[in-house]
Scaffold this active site. Sequence first.
Site, PDB file in Angstrom:
ATOM      1  CG  HIS A   1      96.558  71.396  81.446  1.00 40.59           C
ATOM      2  ND1 HIS A   1      96.477  71.020  80.134  1.00 40.59           N
ATOM      3  CD2 HIS A   1      96.659  72.745  81.465  1.00 40.59           C
ATOM      4  CE1 HIS A   1      96.540  72.113  79.386  1.00 40.59           C
ATOM      5  NE2 HIS A   1      96.648  73.168  80.165  1.00 40.59           N
TER       6      HIS A   1
ATOM      7  CG  ASP B   1      96.639  79.444  85.930  1.00 37.79           C
ATOM      8  OD1 ASP B   1      97.287  80.385  85.466  1.00 37.79           O
ATOM      9  OD2 ASP B   1      95.648  78.950  85.372  1.00 37.79           O
TER      10      ASP B   1
HETATM   11  N1  ACO Z   1      91.106  68.894  92.093  1.00 40.52           N
HETATM   12  C1  ACO Z   1      90.475  67.728  92.349  1.00 40.52           C
HETATM   13  N2  ACO Z   1      90.078  66.847  91.395  1.00 40.52           N
HETATM   14  C2  ACO Z   1      90.292  67.186  90.129  1.00 40.52           C
HETATM   15  C3  ACO Z   1      90.929  68.395  89.763  1.00 40.52           C
HETATM   16  C4  ACO Z   1      91.348  69.260  90.813  1.00 40.52           C
HETATM   17  N3  ACO Z   1      91.958  70.418  90.508  1.00 40.52           N
HETATM   18  N4  ACO Z   1      91.023  68.474  88.417  1.00 40.52           N
HETATM   19  C5  ACO Z   1      90.465  67.353  87.931  1.00 40.52           C
HETATM   20  N5  ACO Z   1      90.012  66.562  88.962  1.00 40.52           N
HETATM   21  C6  ACO Z   1      89.404  65.233  88.841  1.00 40.52           C
HETATM   22  C7  ACO Z   1      87.970  65.323  88.348  1.00 40.52           C
HETATM   23  O1  ACO Z   1      87.061  65.410  89.440  1.00 40.52           O
HETATM   24  C8  ACO Z   1      87.846  64.038  87.581  1.00 40.52           C
HETATM   25  O2  ACO Z   1      87.716  62.989  88.507  1.00 40.52           O
HETATM   26  P1  ACO Z   1      86.798  61.687  88.119  1.00 40.52           P
HETATM   27  O3  ACO Z   1      87.477  61.047  86.941  1.00 40.52           O
HETATM   28  O4  ACO Z   1      86.817  60.857  89.356  1.00 40.52           O
HETATM   29  O5  ACO Z   1      85.435  62.233  87.785  1.00 40.52           O
HETATM   30  C9  ACO Z   1      89.217  63.859  86.921  1.00 40.52           C
HETATM   31  O6  ACO Z   1      90.127  64.540  87.819  1.00 40.52           O
HETATM   32  C10 ACO Z   1      89.325  64.463  85.522  1.00 40.52           C
HETATM   33  O7  ACO Z   1      88.961  65.837  85.587  1.00 40.52           O
HETATM   34  P2  ACO Z   1      88.086  66.598  84.501  1.00 40.52           P
HETATM   35  O8  ACO Z   1      87.435  67.774  85.142  1.00 40.52           O
HETATM   36  O9  ACO Z   1      87.183  65.617  83.806  1.00 40.52           O
HETATM   37  O10 ACO Z   1      89.221  67.038  83.480  1.00 40.52           O
HETATM   38  P3  ACO Z   1      89.111  68.197  82.425  1.00 40.52           P
HETATM   39  O11 ACO Z   1      90.175  67.930  81.440  1.00 40.52           O
HETATM   40  O12 ACO Z   1      87.709  68.353  81.934  1.00 40.52           O
HETATM   41  O13 ACO Z   1      89.454  69.528  83.269  1.00 40.52           O
HETATM   42  C11 ACO Z   1      90.645  71.247  84.368  1.00 40.52           C
HETATM   43  C12 ACO Z   1      90.711  70.110  83.341  1.00 40.52           C
HETATM   44  C13 ACO Z   1      89.440  72.172  84.072  1.00 40.52           C
HETATM   45  C14 ACO Z   1      91.914  72.087  84.242  1.00 40.52           C
HETATM   46  C15 ACO Z   1      90.518  70.643  85.781  1.00 40.52           C
HETATM   47  O14 ACO Z   1      91.651  69.846  86.062  1.00 40.52           O
HETATM   48  C16 ACO Z   1      90.338  71.710  86.872  1.00 40.52           C
HETATM   49  O15 ACO Z   1      89.209  72.119  87.149  1.00 40.52           O
HETATM   50  N6  ACO Z   1      91.455  72.175  87.517  1.00 40.52           N
HETATM   51  C17 ACO Z   1      91.380  73.244  88.482  1.00 40.52           C
HETATM   52  C18 ACO Z   1      91.261  74.597  87.791  1.00 40.52           C
HETATM   53  C19 ACO Z   1      92.557  75.009  87.145  1.00 40.52           C
HETATM   54  O16 ACO Z   1      93.627  74.956  87.734  1.00 40.52           O
HETATM   55  N7  ACO Z   1      92.440  75.493  85.893  1.00 40.52           N
HETATM   56  C20 ACO Z   1      93.590  76.016  85.135  1.00 40.52           C
HETATM   57  C21 ACO Z   1      93.943  75.081  84.021  1.00 40.52           C
HETATM   58  S1  ACO Z   1      95.391  75.642  83.189  1.00 40.52           S
HETATM   59  C22 ACO Z   1      94.850  76.926  82.262  1.00 40.52           C
HETATM   60  O17 ACO Z   1      93.765  76.978  81.812  1.00 40.52           O
HETATM   61  C23 ACO Z   1      95.773  77.979  82.033  1.00 40.52           C
END
Ligand code: ACO
Length: 429
Positions: free
Chosen positions: A307, A364
């Site tokens: 998140h 979710d």
């Molecule tokens: N699985 C694996 N790795 C992940 C995940 C995941 N679900 N989420 C984040 N990471 C990693 C990224 O690859 C990144 O790694 P790095 O630092 O080595 O490059 C690090 O964790 C940070 O992630 P970001 O994508 O930069 O974080 P951001 O805040 O931009 O994204 C998000 C947040 C979009 C929710 C992300 O965690 C994600 O894609 N999760 C899966 C989709 C999801 O569940 N979305 C629902 C969110 S809740 C809502 O909207 C109601």
Amino acid sequence: MSETVKLILDGKEIVLPVITGSENEKAIDISTLRATTGYITIDPGFKNTGSTQSSITYLDGENGILRYRGYSIEELAENATFLEVAYLLLYGELPNIKELAYFDESITQHTLVHENMKRFFDAFPQGAHPMGMLSSMIASLSTFYPESQNSNRSVTDIEKTIHRLIAKLPTLAAKAYKHNKGLPTMYPRNDLSYCGNFLQMMFGLPTQDYKVNDVVERALNKLLILHADHEQNCSTATVRVVGSSQANLYSSISAGIAALWGPLHGGANQAVIEMLEQIRHDGGGLQKWIDKAKDKNDSFRLMGFGHRVYKNFDPRATILKVAADDVLEALGVSDPILDIAKELEQVALNDEYFVERGLYPNVDFYSGIIYRALGIPTDMFTVMFALGRLPGWIGQWKEMTEQSEPIGRPRQVYQGANARPFVSLTDRS
Ligand code: ACO
């Protein structure tokens, strides 16, 4: 004296005011920076940018705290009805008995949609994604209520639009479901609660006397409350930005629905179930999927994990994990993917990659398992999220309007070609 920070730019000292929130959050006010220095700030994805000062929702991602207007999400989810929470988000206070009765009555009176809208549904192909139908239907409501397009609309007109939206979204959502099923539409029933009415429009049939199941109604009420607001997330920011151009409220909400649809936002609830099903069918154990999620050359992510704001735990996921067990037990449903989800959570929470990055189950992760137990198909999950989020979107739009916020218009740092003369078609290589 109010707090300030000093910034040294081109050897010159710039003093910037600090804004302190009611929970002691600090922000540096850079709103005059460009006018006074020529500099802007850059922050892709607005990871560190506050776009407003809001009094609706407080979120502390480090400590897993979520409050609507000061009330904890745990207490609201346990004790309130969705309409009480909607009122709280819209008007700032929990309603008293009289206020709630008026609000409830007003919503109930607006649940029908214009009969012509049926023809829009007829034109959608069978199997059309319900989020596409919902977003279009909400935008088209503005054509039935043209007064919503008037930027000098009265407070009464705005109130009517708000009540209409809250009343009609469930009707349109259920209609989208029935369209795909090829089943007859059920008209709203004024004798039922907000959630009860939605359930009968979804699952009722003209040939049967539909009885609302208490367990299902309570579970739905809880899910909607948990989704009702989440401060400046992607869809809410969209609603505020679209609304800031003085586009009508229906169009602003339609844009919010479109933003919510994406799998990185509300669409994740559908993606989680699809992922868990894939893991189940694969049958090869969880480690393979954990490894895929960690592999930077693989686009696979653990859906429902991570998140932007929560870096410790998402309090909504904590509530839903318990609710998933309770609801499945009360309904006598056994779902193997609940076990897979719990196991996956355990493996991920003990894996350095996820721990280091503060990746925990989000709202979710468990919500889809409950929706499935309630009989709601996977492609309707994000629609359910939209039903819950609606009062939050509207409350945020209302606040933005009441605060007379300027049109949302970020700047950029241009990195393209410098000025060059036009080359005629025959002279181009
Ligand atoms: N699985 C694996 N790795 C992940 C995940 C995941 N679900 N989420 C984040 N990471 C990693 C990224 O690859 C990144 O790694 P790095 O630092 O080595 O490059 C690090 O964790 C940070 O992630 P970001 O994508 O930069 O974080 P951001 O805040 O931009 O994204 C998000 C947040 C979009 C929710 C992300 O965690 C994600 O894609 N999760 C899966 C989709 C999801 O569940 N979305 C629902 C969110 S809740 C809502 O909207 C109601």
